[in-house]
Design a protein around this motif. Structure first.
Motif, PDB file in Angstrom:
ATOM      1  N   LEU A  33      -9.576 134.564  15.945  1.00  0.00           N
ATOM      2  CA  LEU A  33     -11.013 134.837  15.871  1.00  0.00           C
ATOM      3  C   LEU A  33     -11.664 134.920  17.244  1.00  0.00           C
ATOM      4  O   LEU A  33     -12.889 135.011  17.354  1.00  0.00           O
ATOM      5  N   ARG A  34     -10.842 134.910  18.286  1.00  0.00           N
ATOM      6  CA  ARG A  34     -11.308 135.151  19.648  1.00  0.00           C
ATOM      7  C   ARG A  34     -10.846 136.531  20.105  1.00  0.00           C
ATOM      8  O   ARG A  34      -9.805 137.010  19.673  1.00  0.00           O
ATOM      9  N   HIS A  35     -11.597 137.138  20.994  1.00  0.00           N
ATOM     10  CA  HIS A  35     -11.086 138.315  21.686  1.00  0.00           C
ATOM     11  C   HIS A  35      -9.971 137.892  22.632  1.00  0.00           C
ATOM     12  O   HIS A  35      -9.951 136.746  23.112  1.00  0.00           O
ATOM     13  N   ALA A  36      -9.045 138.791  22.899  1.00  0.00           N
ATOM     14  CA  ALA A  36      -8.055 138.534  23.933  1.00  0.00           C
ATOM     15  C   ALA A  36      -8.775 138.280  25.252  1.00  0.00           C
ATOM     16  O   ALA A  36      -9.802 138.909  25.544  1.00  0.00           O
ATOM     17  N   GLU A  37      -8.250 137.376  26.044  1.00  0.00           N
ATOM     18  CA  GLU A  37      -8.900 137.036  27.314  1.00  0.00           C
ATOM     19  C   GLU A  37      -9.068 138.264  28.197  1.00  0.00           C
ATOM     20  O   GLU A  37     -10.109 138.456  28.818  1.00  0.00           O
ATOM     21  N   TRP A  38      -8.050 139.130  28.251  1.00  0.00           N
ATOM     22  CA  TRP A  38      -8.168 140.395  28.979  1.00  0.00           C
ATOM     23  C   TRP A  38      -7.189 141.389  28.376  1.00  0.00           C
ATOM     24  O   TRP A  38      -7.492 142.034  27.390  1.00  0.00           O
ATOM     25  N   HIS A  39      -5.978 141.507  28.911  1.00  0.00           N
ATOM     26  CA  HIS A  39      -4.987 142.384  28.310  1.00  0.00           C
ATOM     27  C   HIS A  39      -4.470 141.767  27.006  1.00  0.00           C
ATOM     28  O   HIS A  39      -4.453 140.543  26.835  1.00  0.00           O
ATOM     29  N   GLY A  40      -4.007 142.638  26.092  1.00  0.00           N
ATOM     30  CA  GLY A  40      -3.523 142.172  24.789  1.00  0.00           C
ATOM     31  C   GLY A  40      -4.588 142.333  23.716  1.00  0.00           C
ATOM     32  O   GLY A  40      -5.678 142.862  23.971  1.00  0.00           O
ATOM     33  N   TRP A  41      -4.275 141.889  22.522  1.00  0.00           N
ATOM     34  CA  TRP A  41      -5.242 142.024  21.437  1.00  0.00           C
ATOM     35  C   TRP A  41      -5.026 140.946  20.382  1.00  0.00           C
ATOM     36  O   TRP A  41      -3.953 140.374  20.270  1.00  0.00           O
ATOM     37  N   THR A  42      -6.094 140.673  19.649  1.00  0.00           N
ATOM     38  CA  THR A  42      -6.067 139.738  18.533  1.00  0.00           C
ATOM     39  C   THR A  42      -6.668 140.430  17.309  1.00  0.00           C
ATOM     40  O   THR A  42      -7.104 141.583  17.387  1.00  0.00           O
ATOM     41  N   PHE A  43      -6.735 139.717  16.206  1.00  0.00           N
ATOM     42  CA  PHE A  43      -7.396 140.244  15.007  1.00  0.00           C
ATOM     43  C   PHE A  43      -8.817 140.691  15.329  1.00  0.00           C
ATOM     44  O   PHE A  43      -9.262 141.764  14.891  1.00  0.00           O
TER      45      PHE A  43
END
Length: 394
Positions: A60-70
């Motif tokens: 439920l967080r955005h990725a800090e920078w590179h990468g991705w989450t839901f």
């Protein structure tokens, strides 16, 4: 449905309600697309309204920078849906004799309303235009819708493919090859990348308050976001093909998996990054959206398993209205100040969270329960509108 932001009552008899429409009928509404849109808006409310930003489950967080989450899938899914919906809607209107000039005027009006709604949300309630954030979610939707609509209306399939590839390629060249003063070319960190450099020049003082020097919905990163919308347009073309629904499903799955593979390969040279909306991110997310929609289409419109869909349809049929009202409610509960136990002012949102939710569960679960309350509240509101047959289309 209602244009130009007006509310109008629409009868929802068995013959006309969205749940009763058949995908085989000419001009029929796709229930699966409403469900997918509704699920996307519900997810947006879930991730935008936690009880506290300090206690969140990782997806439920955005990725800090590179990468991705839901969380990083939600906005590109919505832009992709805009592309699909636009294709189906425009094809119906062109088929009944509406001219391209009339459609373009309609697009310009809707884009302007969406952009102004975004500015309204950003400025509410003080409207300090000297520091108001100009980019934003609704603003990006407006720009992507306008650009994708113009490309769709005035080009054929080959042109749309070339525009999509061209936008992704132009962005790649800008980010990797154009030097930024003091940093050089190819920087992809938060500071020193080409998108941040342009935002700092063009949007100084009007960017996201948490960064101040770059904006996740900035100018340059909108270029590949338009391509995300166009990939939805191209999926809409598959839905228009004169083949059996099962074959359409297969082709959408094939397209989705191909795009996901392409995005993964592209990420070897240009990392997946939501804040930069990198070309690899645009392609990967469009592929994931296509796969998710293909599943919805198969289950709902092909197999006819529809009884469970009403809660999500209630969201999907009034998506923009719900998004705007949820944003206003969230801002209002933060701006209303009460006196805390220490005598200092504290927001109504924090008081509600700490008194009604924290005693029930651990901070991370209490934060999730608070967000789920938003989802449930606006499901109730959307369901009321749905039962009354009130659908607001900006």
């Amino acid at each position: 449905m209602v244009d130009s932001g007006e509310v109008k009552e629409t009868k929802t008899s068995e013959s006309s309600s969205p749940a009763s429409l058949s995908p085989a009928g000419r001009g029929a509404r796709l229930l699966s697309l409403d469900v997918f849109r509704g699920a996307t808006i519900a997810a947006m409310l879930l991730v935008n309204n936690p009880g506290t930003w300090s206690a969140l489950y990782a997806p439920l967080r955005h990725a800090e920078w590179h990468g991705w989450t839901f969380t990083d899938t939600i906005f590109p899914f919505f832009l992709w849906i805009v592309g699909v919906s636009m294709t189906l809607s425009f094809a119906r209107r062109l088929g009944r004799g509406d001219g391209r000039a009339a459609l373009l005027l309609h697009v310009c009006r809707r884009s302007a309303i969406l952009f102004l709604l975004g500015i309204f949300l950003a400025g509410f309630p003080r409207f300090d235009f000297s520091t108001i954030r100009i980019p934003g979610v609704l603003q990006r939707i407006a720009v992507c819708y306008l650009c994708a609509a113009v490309i769709y209306l005035f080009s054929r399939l080959r042109g749309q493919l070339l525009w999509t590839a061209g936008l992704l390629g132009i962005y790649w060249v800008l980010m990797k090859l154009v030097p930024v003063p003091g940093y050089g070319a190819g920087v992809l960190e938060k500071i020193g990348n080409f998108a941040q450099y342009i935002d700092s020049i063009m949007l100084s003082g009007h960017m996201w308050s948490q960064s101040k020097v770059w904006d996740p919905e900035g100018i340059v990163s909108t270029i590949p976001a338009i391509a995300t919308t166009l990939l939805g347009v191209l999926t809409g073309r598959i839905l228009q093909a004169r083949v059996a629904p099962a074959e359409k499903t297969a082709w959408i799955f094939i397209a989705g998996n191909t795009l996901m593979l392409a995005g993964a390969v592209m990420s070897l040279w240009l990392p997946v990054n939501k804040s930069l909306w990198t070309s690899s991110y645009a392609v990967l997310m469009a592929g994931l959206a296509a796969n998710c929609f293909a599943f919805c289409y198969w289950v709902i419109d092909v197999k006819g398993w529809r009884r469970w869909t009403q809660p999500l349809v209630a969201y999907g049929m009034n998506a923009i209205l719900i998004f705007v009202l949820a944003g206003l409610l969230a801002k209002t509960t933060i701006l209303i100040k009460l006196t805390g136990a220490d005598g200092k002012p504290v927001s109504l949102a924090r008081v509600v969270f700490e008194t009604a939710y924290l005693p029930l569960a651990s901070p991370v679960n209490a934060s999730l329960l608070y967000a789920l309350t938003y989802v449930a509240l606006f499901w109730g509101f959307g369901s009321l509108l749905y039962r009354r047959g009130w659908f607001v289309k900006i």
